[in-house]
Scaffold this motif. Structure first.
Motif, PDB file in Angstrom:
ATOM      1  N   GLY A 163      39.942 -38.599  39.868  1.00 59.69           N
ATOM      2  CA  GLY A 163      40.646 -38.646  38.514  1.00 59.69           C
ATOM      3  C   GLY A 163      39.244 -39.148  37.065  1.00 59.69           C
ATOM      4  N   THR A 164      37.918 -38.757  37.831  1.00 57.26           N
ATOM      5  CA  THR A 164      36.924 -39.672  36.511  1.00 57.26           C
ATOM      6  C   THR A 164      36.277 -37.660  36.186  1.00 57.26           C
ATOM      7  OG1 THR A 164      35.641 -38.767  38.361  1.00 57.26           O
ATOM      8  CG2 THR A 164      36.478 -40.775  38.059  1.00 57.26           C
ATOM      9  N   ALA A 165      37.139 -36.407  36.925  1.00 54.99           N
ATOM     10  CA  ALA A 165      36.531 -35.487  36.125  1.00 54.99           C
ATOM     11  C   ALA A 165      37.001 -35.853  34.014  1.00 54.99           C
ATOM     12  CB  ALA A 165      36.404 -33.903  36.845  1.00 54.99           C
ATOM     13  N   ASP A 166      36.083 -34.568  33.773  1.00 58.32           N
ATOM     14  CA  ASP A 166      36.855 -34.417  31.940  1.00 58.32           C
ATOM     15  C   ASP A 166      37.855 -33.326  32.693  1.00 58.32           C
ATOM     16  OD1 ASP A 166      35.727 -31.256  32.220  1.00 58.32           O
ATOM     17  OD2 ASP A 166      33.828 -32.240  31.696  1.00 58.32           O
ATOM     18  N   ASN A 167      38.643 -32.845  31.461  1.00 56.85           N
ATOM     19  CA  ASN A 167      40.096 -31.592  31.407  1.00 56.85           C
ATOM     20  C   ASN A 167      39.143 -30.440  31.049  1.00 56.85           C
ATOM     21  OD1 ASN A 167      42.435 -31.215  32.179  1.00 56.85           O
ATOM     22  ND2 ASN A 167      43.003 -31.390  30.273  1.00 56.85           N
ATOM     23  N   GLN A 168      38.472 -30.135  31.479  1.00 64.92           N
ATOM     24  CA  GLN A 168      37.593 -28.864  31.370  1.00 64.92           C
ATOM     25  C   GLN A 168      37.549 -28.195  32.967  1.00 64.92           C
ATOM     26  OE1 GLN A 168      36.786 -27.877  28.398  1.00 64.92           O
ATOM     27  NE2 GLN A 168      37.837 -29.964  27.429  1.00 64.92           N
ATOM     28  N   VAL A 169      37.084 -26.607  32.459  1.00 62.87           N
ATOM     29  CA  VAL A 169      37.302 -25.953  33.720  1.00 62.87           C
ATOM     30  C   VAL A 169      35.361 -25.620  33.375  1.00 62.87           C
ATOM     31  CG1 VAL A 169      37.263 -23.920  34.621  1.00 62.87           C
ATOM     32  CG2 VAL A 169      39.245 -24.411  34.241  1.00 62.87           C
ATOM     33  N   VAL A 170      34.940 -25.959  34.707  1.00 62.20           N
ATOM     34  CA  VAL A 170      33.273 -25.887  34.196  1.00 62.20           C
ATOM     35  C   VAL A 170      33.308 -24.681  35.393  1.00 62.20           C
ATOM     36  CG1 VAL A 170      31.193 -26.567  35.284  1.00 62.20           C
ATOM     37  CG2 VAL A 170      32.514 -27.905  34.084  1.00 62.20           C
ATOM     38  N   THR A 171      32.469 -23.350  34.899  1.00 60.68           N
ATOM     39  CA  THR A 171      31.719 -21.940  35.207  1.00 60.68           C
ATOM     40  C   THR A 171      29.948 -22.534  35.615  1.00 60.68           C
ATOM     41  OG1 THR A 171      33.817 -20.499  34.835  1.00 60.68           O
ATOM     42  CG2 THR A 171      31.089 -19.725  35.866  1.00 60.68           C
ATOM     43  N   GLU A 172      29.143 -22.259  36.196  1.00 61.69           N
ATOM     44  CA  GLU A 172      27.987 -23.000  36.744  1.00 61.69           C
ATOM     45  C   GLU A 172      27.597 -21.958  37.435  1.00 61.69           C
ATOM     46  OE1 GLU A 172      27.490 -27.247  36.061  1.00 61.69           O
ATOM     47  OE2 GLU A 172      26.677 -26.296  37.804  1.00 61.69           O
ATOM     48  N   ARG A 173      26.444 -20.430  37.380  1.00 62.20           N
ATOM     49  CA  ARG A 173      25.565 -20.181  38.481  1.00 62.20           C
ATOM     50  C   ARG A 173      24.476 -20.466  38.503  1.00 62.20           C
ATOM     51  NH1 ARG A 173      29.787 -16.745  35.262  1.00 62.20           N
ATOM     52  NH2 ARG A 173      30.841 -15.884  36.903  1.00 62.20           N
ATOM     53  N   ILE A 174      23.816 -20.161  39.142  1.00 58.97           N
ATOM     54  CA  ILE A 174      22.364 -21.400  39.076  1.00 58.97           C
ATOM     55  C   ILE A 174      21.756 -20.020  39.840  1.00 58.97           C
ATOM     56  CG2 ILE A 174      20.664 -23.186  41.028  1.00 58.97           C
ATOM     57  CD1 ILE A 174      23.587 -24.342  41.128  1.00 58.97           C
ATOM     58  N   VAL A 175      20.071 -19.957  39.022  1.00 59.12           N
ATOM     59  CA  VAL A 175      19.908 -18.251  39.245  1.00 59.12           C
ATOM     60  C   VAL A 175      18.686 -19.038  40.733  1.00 59.12           C
ATOM     61  CG1 VAL A 175      17.310 -16.852  38.402  1.00 59.12           C
ATOM     62  CG2 VAL A 175      19.667 -17.769  36.940  1.00 59.12           C
ATOM     63  N   PRO A 176      18.419 -17.813  41.487  1.00 51.04           N
ATOM     64  CA  PRO A 176      18.041 -17.671  42.807  1.00 51.04           C
ATOM     65  C   PRO A 176      15.960 -17.838  42.843  1.00 51.04           C
ATOM     66  CG  PRO A 176      19.224 -17.355  43.000  1.00 51.04           C
ATOM     67  CD  PRO A 176      19.218 -16.630  42.092  1.00 51.04           C
ATOM     68  N   GLU A 177      15.143 -17.570  42.676  1.00 50.35           N
ATOM     69  CA  GLU A 177      13.738 -17.735  43.357  1.00 50.35           C
ATOM     70  C   GLU A 177      13.255 -16.783  43.976  1.00 50.35           C
ATOM     71  OE1 GLU A 177      10.099 -20.624  44.277  1.00 50.35           O
ATOM     72  OE2 GLU A 177      11.988 -21.246  44.156  1.00 50.35           O
ATOM     73  N   LEU A 178      12.430 -16.507  43.203  1.00 53.10           N
ATOM     74  CA  LEU A 178      11.908 -15.016  44.238  1.00 53.10           C
ATOM     75  C   LEU A 178      10.680 -15.300  44.664  1.00 53.10           C
ATOM     76  CD1 LEU A 178      12.171 -11.414  43.875  1.00 53.10           C
ATOM     77  CD2 LEU A 178      10.908 -11.890  42.191  1.00 53.10           C
ATOM     78  N   ILE A 179      10.671 -14.948  46.288  1.00 53.94           N
ATOM     79  CA  ILE A 179       9.729 -15.279  47.663  1.00 53.94           C
ATOM     80  C   ILE A 179       9.007 -13.945  47.513  1.00 53.94           C
ATOM     81  CG2 ILE A 179       8.696 -16.075  49.229  1.00 53.94           C
ATOM     82  CD1 ILE A 179       9.972 -18.311  47.110  1.00 53.94           C
ATOM     83  N   LEU A 180       8.092 -13.978  47.063  1.00 57.61           N
ATOM     84  CA  LEU A 180       6.850 -12.604  47.080  1.00 57.61           C
ATOM     85  C   LEU A 180       6.038 -12.481  48.975  1.00 57.61           C
ATOM     86  CD1 LEU A 180       6.035 -12.052  43.302  1.00 57.61           C
ATOM     87  CD2 LEU A 180       8.192 -10.393  44.792  1.00 57.61           C
ATOM     88  N   ARG A 181       6.015 -11.872  49.585  1.00 54.77           N
ATOM     89  CA  ARG A 181       5.331 -12.237  50.678  1.00 54.77           C
ATOM     90  C   ARG A 181       4.895 -10.238  51.080  1.00 54.77           C
ATOM     91  NH1 ARG A 181       9.585 -14.485  53.123  1.00 54.77           N
ATOM     92  NH2 ARG A 181       9.342 -16.982  52.866  1.00 54.77           N
ATOM     93  N   GLY A 182       4.692  -9.830  52.375  1.00 54.13           N
ATOM     94  CA  GLY A 182       4.114  -8.880  52.775  1.00 54.13           C
ATOM     95  C   GLY A 182       4.681  -7.451  51.929  1.00 54.13           C
ATOM     96  N   SER A 183       6.093  -7.496  51.998  1.00 55.58           N
ATOM     97  CA  SER A 183       6.993  -6.120  51.816  1.00 55.58           C
ATOM     98  C   SER A 183       6.643  -5.345  50.554  1.00 55.58           C
ATOM     99  CB  SER A 183       7.783  -6.584  52.830  1.00 55.58           C
ATOM    100  OG  SER A 183       8.768  -7.112  51.600  1.00 55.58           O
ATOM    101  N   THR A 184       6.261  -6.307  49.636  1.00 57.38           N
ATOM    102  CA  THR A 184       6.244  -5.288  48.590  1.00 57.38           C
ATOM    103  C   THR A 184       4.742  -5.674  48.363  1.00 57.38           C
ATOM    104  OG1 THR A 184       6.450  -7.278  47.067  1.00 57.38           O
ATOM    105  CG2 THR A 184       8.232  -5.954  47.737  1.00 57.38           C
ATOM    106  N   THR A 185       4.033  -5.807  48.281  1.00 56.09           N
ATOM    107  CA  THR A 185       2.062  -6.122  47.850  1.00 56.09           C
ATOM    108  C   THR A 185       1.362  -4.947  48.319  1.00 56.09           C
ATOM    109  OG1 THR A 185       2.104  -8.689  48.237  1.00 56.09           O
ATOM    110  CG2 THR A 185       0.639  -7.599  48.057  1.00 56.09           C
TER     111      THR A 185
END
Length: 371
Positions: A348-370
């Motif tokens: 019962g400590t949450a505010d009375n709102q609906v929250v939507t969060e999308r967290i942006v991933p991180e690009l990992i570059l290796r040999g398959s695209t170099t």
């Protein structure tokens, strides 16, 4: 560190653009006494009717069951332990813990729940609508304090009883905006655009997306983001040319929900028809395993002849030859935020709102695209 991006489901914008009222979480689940007062009978009579015991007329039994369904009342088989305060449990409803995302999700939820004095009840759906309904029914009967779920389908009706019950519900990964509940996920659109934009910037002109043929919001969003990336680079999207969907497995009881051999078959079929794309973007690193084999058998070199971009940064990707460029998904952060939000709802400590969060991933570059 993964960047965090907050958005809100379409049609739910509040004044701040991020939160909306959460009417679904403000009332408690209906009790047996509530039902008894509505139908004007004793709690004992109502209980007997719901459990199909003798001593209740057919008319009264029908009335009681109809009102129970209307209210969303579900008998709580753990009511006594809850009354005594000895049971604090969170339900986690996911498809299959062989999926690394869901394995990490369950682990993080369990860790956060344990710190708060809660246990976790795991319920698996194997991407089946029928199993999902069964899991929801079990969750309601088990007297859970709250539920974290990744829906098996893009239909919300199965979750209506949870909303009616008043039990706090937080969704992860797969969104059902019409439910009006909190939602946490990787930002699938931003992720697919990071991977696609990169191979296009490297000079690719003919790019193919290999992904699951399943009715999930995550798949739909990835395909749409892929299309937008192509069009931003002046390439007109043609699903027949740019999209290869892997048929769903025959059974979700197997060790993996997605199979490298399925990707191998669809990639082989594409290559044997004479296609030689400049780059492949796949919806899961396991697909890249099958794709690598298909390319190697046809002496198509990675990355010299075609680039390959993965999704998920699974541990084996560093040991592929060449090592696979991929996307690091913020699994644990998604799970941690979803769990904290659910616990706040329960306490019962949450505010009375609906929250939507999308967290942006991180690009990992290796040999398959170099190149």
């Amino acid at each position: 560190m993964a960047r965090r991006k907050k958005t809100v489901a379409k049609g739910q914008e509040g004044s701040a653009g991020e939160k909306t009222p959460a009417a679904n979480h403000v009332r408690r689940p209906p009790t047996l006494q509530d039902l008894a007062e509505i139908v004007g009978l004793t709690a004992n009579t109502v209980s007997r009717a719901l459990n199909d015991r003798p001593g209740v007329s057919n008319a009264a039994r029908a009335l009681i069951k109809a009102e129970a369904e209307r209210l969303g009342y579900v008998p709580n088989i753990h009511a006594r332990s809850l009354v005594l305060g000895s049971r604090k449990t969170i339900g986690v409803v996911v498809s299959n813990i062989s999926n690394p995302f869901f394995a990490d999700l369950v682990s993080e939820v369990e860790l956060q729940a344990q710190k708060a004095g809660y246990t976790v009840l795991l319920l698996l759906t194997y991407e089946s609508a029928e199993r999902e309904r069964d899991a929801i029914h079990r969750a309601l009967q088990s007297g859970l304090n709250g539920i974290i779920a990744a829906p098996a389908q893009e239909r919300s009706d199965a979750w209506t009883p949870v909303i009616k019950s008043g039990i706090p519900l937080v969704l992860v990964s797969r969104e059902l905006p019409e439910l009006g509940v909190d939602f946490y996920s990787n930002d699938n659109e931003a992720g697919i655009q990071l991977t696609t934009d990169f191979v296009l910037a490297q000079g690719a002109k003919d790019v193919v997306l290999i992904d699951e043929d399943m009715p999930f919001s995550t798949i739909r969003i990835r395909i749409e983001g892929f299309r937008r990336s192509l069009e931003r680079h002046g390439i007109s999207f043609d699903a027949r040319r740019h999209l290869v969907l892997v048929p769903p497995p025959r059974s979700f009881r197997v060790a993996q929900s997605w199979h490298a051999d399925d990707a191998y078959r669809v990639a082989s079929d594409l290559l044997d028809r004479g296609r030689r794309p400049d780059a492949f973007v796949v919806g899961d690193d396991y697909y890249a395993l099958g794709l690598y084999r298909a390319l190697r058998e046809r002496r198509i070199r990675v990355p010299h002849d075609t680039m390959v971009m993965g999704w998920g940064n699974h541990p084996f990707t560093r040991f592929m030859e060449p090592p696979l460029s991929t996307l690091l998904l913020p699994f644990q952060e998604v799970a941690s935020r979803a769990t904290r939000r659910l616990l706040n709802r329960i306490e019962g400590t949450a505010d009375n709102q609906v929250v939507t969060e999308r967290i942006v991933p991180e690009l990992i570059l290796r040999g398959s695209t170099t190149r």
